[in-house]
Design a protein around this motif. Structure first.
Motif, short mmCIF file in Angstrom:
data_model
loop_
_atom_site.label_atom_id
_atom_site.label_comp_id
_atom_site.label_asym_id
_atom_site.label_seq_id
_atom_site.Cartn_x
_atom_site.Cartn_y
_atom_site.Cartn_z
N TYR A 21 0.86 -1.18 0.00
CA TYR A 21 0.00 0.00 0.00
C TYR A 21 0.89 1.23 0.00
N PRO A 23 0.45 5.07 0.63
CA PRO A 23 -0.51 6.11 1.01
C PRO A 23 -0.32 7.39 0.21
N GLU A 27 -3.52 10.99 3.03
CA GLU A 27 -3.88 9.88 3.88
C GLU A 27 -2.84 9.61 4.96
N THR A 56 -6.53 -3.33 7.54
CA THR A 56 -5.77 -2.98 6.34
C THR A 56 -6.55 -1.93 5.56
N THR A 57 -5.98 -1.47 4.48
CA THR A 57 -6.69 -0.52 3.62
C THR A 57 -7.89 -1.18 2.97
#
Length: 129
Positions: A21, A23, A27, A56-57
């Motif tokens: 991920y 960001p 974010e 998690t995202t």
């Protein structure tokens, strides 16, 4: 069974990609609280199934392992199971057993139970909701 460096690297890359991920700058402020969030350790079937739970995202997830054996699980919310290594025979509600191997996935409906048979050790990732 001997494990080669290539097998280990492939599995570690798979785990990394599942949690990868990047960001966006806006974010990053929200990510600062993640250090304060706990990781849950879940133990089932006398320690033969264990997982680590985290946010998690993609939402709530667990990364787990199952020893060789047969298990029945209940899903209170929808689940997406992804096999990381090994294979498992899975019987979903109103379906026949089907084998899922590394990098394969299946969905479990909320409010149902499902059976899993592992002929060898299995690592998996499960997303909830």
């Amino acid at each position: 069974m001997k494990y080669s460096a290539a097998m280990f690297n492939h599995n570690m890359i798979s785990i990394h990609l599942l949690f990868q991920y990047k960001p966006q700058p806006t974010e990053q402020k929200n990510m600062s609280n993640s250090a304060n969030e706990s990781i849950s350790h879940n133990v089932y079937f006398e320690g033969k199934v264990q997982s680590l739970g985290l946010e998690t995202t993609n939402g709530k997830a667990t990364l787990g392992v199952m020893k060789k054996g047969a298990y029945t699980f209940s899903a209170s919310s929808p689940e997406k199971m992804i096999v990381i290594t090994g294979s498992m025979d899975v019987k979903l509600k109103d379906k026949e057993f089907q084998t899922y191997g590394a990098q394969e996935e299946f969905d479990v409906a909320a409010g149902t139970s499902f059976d899993v048979v592992c002929e060898s050790d299995v690592a998996y990732l499960c997303y909830y909701g």
